[in-house]
Design an enzyme around this catalytic site. Structure first.
Site, mmCIF file in Angstrom:
data_model
loop_
_atom_site.group_PDB
_atom_site.id
_atom_site.type_symbol
_atom_site.label_atom_id
_atom_site.label_comp_id
_atom_site.label_asym_id
_atom_site.label_seq_id
_atom_site.Cartn_x
_atom_site.Cartn_y
_atom_site.Cartn_z
ATOM 1 N N SER A 85 34.314 47.454 36.777
ATOM 2 C CA SER A 85 34.213 46.115 37.352
ATOM 3 C C SER A 85 32.969 45.425 36.833
ATOM 4 C CB SER A 85 34.144 46.181 38.874
ATOM 5 O OG SER A 85 33.833 44.909 39.426
ATOM 6 N N TYR A 98 29.788 49.569 46.048
ATOM 7 C CA TYR A 98 30.897 49.276 45.138
ATOM 8 C C TYR A 98 30.391 49.147 43.709
ATOM 9 C CZ TYR A 98 34.730 46.765 42.894
ATOM 10 O OH TYR A 98 35.729 46.394 42.028
#
Length: 198
Positions: A85, A98
């Protein structure tokens, strides 16, 4: 014939069951796309161990053991694509767990590209930018108003001026998995409309 098998990658026993199901069909793999993952906000100072485990069990441990477990089924010359990501490069607030989990995934691509060179297995990471998926509501608990505000922010923040469509991410994954990317190995491909590039 297509076969869909639901597997919780945070549960190592289920990954083994997936491997067994593939073996029982007598199938081999040309590509592993380790795509499963979760996203949740966390606040430094009030984050609990359970929050940490929830993210790292899926996003890091799940990716590692999915690939390790299925690796014996992957043909030499095959391809592994890992879903990282752009969050790992942006330092976004309340996403430290995350972001760190996705930075670990990106690191796997570098290491495994070296580990698997004798089998000529390519390993690459794709880092999607902001993409409109149910994870916004289900994981990040964003309201429709918050999603609309984020979309408006991207008009100026990203050269593409919008969120990604899921088919645009899928096309990039298919490219990395294909023979067209035969000399691409160990990279992180940011598919983010330029969001992290400017």
């Amino acid at each position: 014939m297509r076969l869909a098998l639901r597997t919780d990658v945070a549960d190592l026993a289920q990954i083994e069951q997936l491997k067994t199901a593939i073996l029982e069909r007598g199938d081999r793999l040309d590509v592993i796309f380790a795509n499963a993952g979760v996203a949740h906000n966390n606040s430094l100072g009030t984050t609990h161990e359970a929050d940490f485990s929830r993210i790292f069990d899926s996003n890091v441990k799940g990716v590692f053991f999915t690939v390790q477990t299925l690796l014996p089924l992957l043909n030499d010359g095959g391809s592994i694509v890992l879903n990282a990501s752009v969050a790992s490069n942006k330092g976004m607030p309340n996403l430290s767990l995350y972001s760190a989990s996705k930075a670990a995934v990106r690191s796997f691509a570098r290491s495994w590209a070296n580990d698997l060179k004798n089998q000529q297995i390519r390993v690459n990471a794709i880092s999607p930018g902001v993409t409109r998926t149910p994870i916004m509501e289900n994981g990040l608990k964003m309201s429709e108003e918050q999603i609309a505000q984020f979309a408006a922010y991207l008009v100026d923040a990203a050269p593409a001026g919008r969120m990604a469509h899921t088919d645009e991410i899928a096309a990039a994954v298919l490219f990395l998995a294909s023979a067209a990317a035969s000399y691409i190995n160990g990279i992180e491909l940011s598919v983010d409309g330029g969001f992290t590039q400017i």
